[in-house]
Design a protein around this motif. Structure first.
Motif, PDB file in Angstrom:
ATOM      1  N   ALA A 110       1.942 -17.188  12.399  1.00 13.95           N
ATOM      2  CA  ALA A 110       3.194 -16.989  13.130  1.00 13.95           C
ATOM      3  C   ALA A 110       3.151 -17.700  14.475  1.00 13.95           C
ATOM      4  N   HIS A 111       1.999 -17.683  15.125  1.00 13.61           N
ATOM      5  CA  HIS A 111       1.861 -18.341  16.417  1.00 13.61           C
ATOM      6  C   HIS A 111       1.976 -19.856  16.266  1.00 13.61           C
ATOM      7  N   MET A 112       1.412 -20.374  15.214  1.00 13.32           N
ATOM      8  CA  MET A 112       1.502 -21.809  14.945  1.00 13.32           C
ATOM      9  C   MET A 112       2.969 -22.221  14.753  1.00 13.32           C
ATOM     10  N   LEU A 113       3.725 -21.401  14.031  1.00 10.58           N
ATOM     11  CA  LEU A 113       5.142 -21.719  13.832  1.00 10.58           C
ATOM     12  C   LEU A 113       5.928 -21.596  15.135  1.00 10.58           C
ATOM     13  N   CYS A 114       5.515 -20.651  16.005  1.00 12.65           N
ATOM     14  CA  CYS A 114       6.153 -20.540  17.331  1.00 12.65           C
ATOM     15  C   CYS A 114       5.965 -21.836  18.110  1.00 12.65           C
ATOM     16  N   HIS A 115       4.758 -22.382  18.051  1.00 11.81           N
ATOM     17  CA  HIS A 115       4.500 -23.647  18.739  1.00 11.81           C
ATOM     18  C   HIS A 115       5.362 -24.759  18.179  1.00 11.81           C
ATOM     19  N   ARG A 116       5.466 -24.813  16.862  1.00 11.09           N
ATOM     20  CA  ARG A 116       6.295 -25.856  16.250  1.00 11.09           C
ATOM     21  C   ARG A 116       7.743 -25.744  16.727  1.00 11.09           C
ATOM     22  N   ARG A 117       8.288 -24.494  16.729  1.00  6.33           N
ATOM     23  CA  ARG A 117       9.681 -24.324  17.151  1.00  6.33           C
ATOM     24  C   ARG A 117       9.847 -24.658  18.643  1.00  6.33           C
ATOM     25  N   ALA A 118       8.825 -24.317  19.459  1.00  2.50           N
ATOM     26  CA  ALA A 118       8.908 -24.618  20.887  1.00  2.50           C
ATOM     27  C   ALA A 118       9.032 -26.126  21.113  1.00  2.50           C
ATOM     28  N   HIS A 119       8.262 -26.906  20.372  1.00  2.00           N
ATOM     29  CA  HIS A 119       8.356 -28.358  20.508  1.00  2.00           C
ATOM     30  C   HIS A 119       9.640 -28.883  19.883  1.00  2.00           C
ATOM     31  N   LYS A 120      10.057 -28.295  18.784  1.00  2.00           N
ATOM     32  CA  LYS A 120      11.256 -28.773  18.097  1.00  2.00           C
ATOM     33  C   LYS A 120      12.503 -28.547  18.940  1.00  2.00           C
ATOM     34  N   TRP A 121      12.617 -27.353  19.587  1.00  2.00           N
ATOM     35  CA  TRP A 121      13.826 -27.015  20.336  1.00  2.00           C
ATOM     36  C   TRP A 121      13.699 -27.320  21.826  1.00  2.00           C
ATOM     37  N   GLY A 122      12.566 -27.867  22.252  1.00  2.00           N
ATOM     38  CA  GLY A 122      12.476 -28.406  23.598  1.00  2.00           C
ATOM     39  C   GLY A 122      12.145 -27.421  24.695  1.00  2.00           C
ATOM     40  N   TYR A 123      11.493 -26.324  24.379  1.00  2.00           N
ATOM     41  CA  TYR A 123      11.095 -25.422  25.464  1.00  2.00           C
ATOM     42  C   TYR A 123       9.580 -25.261  25.530  1.00  2.00           C
ATOM     43  N   ALA A 124       8.843 -26.208  24.987  1.00  2.00           N
ATOM     44  CA  ALA A 124       7.387 -26.167  25.090  1.00  2.00           C
ATOM     45  C   ALA A 124       6.979 -26.340  26.543  1.00  2.00           C
ATOM     46  N   GLY A 125       5.998 -25.582  26.971  1.00  2.00           N
ATOM     47  CA  GLY A 125       5.538 -25.645  28.342  1.00  2.00           C
ATOM     48  C   GLY A 125       6.263 -24.695  29.281  1.00  2.00           C
ATOM     49  N   GLN A 126       7.290 -23.975  28.801  1.00  2.00           N
ATOM     50  CA  GLN A 126       8.031 -23.038  29.646  1.00  2.00           C
ATOM     51  C   GLN A 126       7.694 -21.587  29.344  1.00  2.00           C
ATOM     52  N   ASP A 127       6.992 -21.334  28.253  1.00  2.00           N
ATOM     53  CA  ASP A 127       6.702 -19.958  27.840  1.00  2.00           C
ATOM     54  C   ASP A 127       5.199 -19.737  27.966  1.00  2.00           C
ATOM     55  N   TYR A 128       4.781 -18.869  28.887  1.00  2.00           N
ATOM     56  CA  TYR A 128       3.347 -18.700  29.153  1.00  2.00           C
ATOM     57  C   TYR A 128       2.603 -18.076  27.975  1.00  2.00           C
ATOM     58  N   THR A 129       3.295 -17.386  27.055  1.00  2.00           N
ATOM     59  CA  THR A 129       2.590 -16.775  25.924  1.00  2.00           C
ATOM     60  C   THR A 129       2.119 -17.832  24.925  1.00  2.00           C
ATOM     61  N   LEU A 130       2.679 -19.033  25.012  1.00  3.66           N
ATOM     62  CA  LEU A 130       2.267 -20.082  24.083  1.00  3.66           C
ATOM     63  C   LEU A 130       1.218 -21.006  24.693  1.00  3.66           C
ATOM     64  N   GLU A 131       0.865 -20.734  25.942  1.00  2.00           N
ATOM     65  CA  GLU A 131      -0.035 -21.649  26.631  1.00  2.00           C
ATOM     66  C   GLU A 131      -1.433 -21.049  26.757  1.00  2.00           C
ATOM     67  N   GLY A 132      -2.347 -21.861  27.212  1.00  6.99           N
ATOM     68  CA  GLY A 132      -3.690 -21.402  27.543  1.00  6.99           C
ATOM     69  C   GLY A 132      -4.448 -20.862  26.342  1.00  6.99           C
ATOM     70  N   GLY A 133      -5.076 -19.684  26.531  1.00  6.90           N
ATOM     71  CA  GLY A 133      -5.910 -19.112  25.506  1.00  6.90           C
ATOM     72  C   GLY A 133      -5.177 -18.595  24.290  1.00  6.90           C
ATOM     73  N   HIS A 134      -3.870 -18.600  24.352  1.00  3.24           N
ATOM     74  CA  HIS A 134      -3.094 -18.115  23.211  1.00  3.24           C
ATOM     75  C   HIS A 134      -2.834 -19.207  22.186  1.00  3.24           C
ATOM     76  N   GLY A 135      -3.211 -20.430  22.518  1.00  2.00           N
ATOM     77  CA  GLY A 135      -2.792 -21.536  21.670  1.00  2.00           C
ATOM     78  C   GLY A 135      -3.540 -21.651  20.380  1.00  2.00           C
ATOM     79  N   HIS A 136      -4.785 -21.236  20.315  1.00  2.00           N
ATOM     80  CA  HIS A 136      -5.618 -21.322  19.113  1.00  2.00           C
ATOM     81  C   HIS A 136      -5.752 -22.764  18.623  1.00  2.00           C
ATOM     82  N   GLY A 137      -5.508 -23.733  19.473  1.00  2.00           N
ATOM     83  CA  GLY A 137      -5.752 -25.113  19.096  1.00  2.00           C
ATOM     84  C   GLY A 137      -4.630 -25.773  18.321  1.00  2.00           C
ATOM     85  N   HIS A 138      -3.543 -25.071  17.998  1.00  2.00           N
ATOM     86  CA  HIS A 138      -2.441 -25.688  17.249  1.00  2.00           C
ATOM     87  C   HIS A 138      -1.296 -26.017  18.167  1.00  2.00           C
ATOM     88  N   HIS A 139      -0.831 -27.279  18.110  1.00  2.00           N
ATOM     89  CA  HIS A 139       0.349 -27.676  18.898  1.00  2.00           C
ATOM     90  C   HIS A 139       1.215 -28.571  18.049  1.00  2.00           C
TER      91      HIS A 139
END
Length: 193
Positions: free
Chosen positions: A164-193
């Motif tokens: 689910a987190h991996m898909l959140c990252h995909r949607r963040a990049h797809k809809w253009g809000y990547a880098g604005q949501d702290y829950t998707l950054e840092g140690g929460h990323g699990h290496g998938h972007h």
């Protein structure tokens, strides 16, 4: 025939007199439509016979007894002849008293208002919540899917949180809000972007 005349005469004698002497007739009393607290229990918000906030002493007043149990009203506070004689109502009843009587008539409708508006409020709230989310990604580019086939195909079975987190990252990049949501950054990323 004489019985009808006697009944009509009795009714006419009971009516309030018109003109001089009797004065204008006010059909309601000062506390209408409230009546004796001894007969009907206390009036007002949270002043009933049952206290909502206490489990140790919930009954704080006389229990309500319906008319078919107590046998009607033994000490009536409303004179029906005067009450239904409305000839002087516009002279004796103020606008606020008219409004008060109208609003008291609407009190039983509170349940019907709730029956309509509570489901509507729930539906509108759910719609508002759902419309604030980005749409789900139903289709995916074939090239992107085959770049990491195992994660997309088997990932939900091995670690559905990571998936689910991996898909959140995909949607963040797809809809253009990547880098604005702290829950998707840092140690929460699990290496998938």
């Amino acid at each position: 025939m004489s019985l009808l005349r006697r009944a009509a005469a009795r009714t006419m004698a009971a009516l309030p007199q018109r003109g001089a002497g009797a004065g204008p007739i006010k059909p309601i009393g000062p506390n209408f439509p409230l009546t004796s607290e001894k007969a009907m229990g206390p009036h007002g918000w949270m002043r009933g016979s049952y206290h909502f906030w206490s489990l140790s002493n919930p009954i704080v007043g006389p229990l309500y007894r319906p008319p078919w149990v107590v046998g009607g009203i033994h000490n009536p506070t409303i004179d029906p002849v005067k009450h239904f004689n409305t000839q002087d109502r516009h002279q004796t009843v103020s606008a606020m008293e008219f409004v008060k009587c109208f609003v008291y008539n609407l009190l039983p409708a509170r349940v019907m208002w709730l029956c309509v508006h509570v489901p509507l409020a729930i539906i509108l709230f759910w719609t508002w919540v759902e419309q604030r989310r980005e749409p789900m990604e139903i289709f995916m580019d074939r090239e992107e899917y085959w770049k990491d086939f195992k994660s997309y195909y088997y990932g939900v079975y091995f670690d559905h949180h990571h998936f689910a987190h991996m898909l959140c990252h995909r949607r963040a990049h797809k809809w253009g809000y990547a880098g604005q949501d702290y829950t998707l950054e840092g140690g929460h990323g699990h290496g998938h972007h």
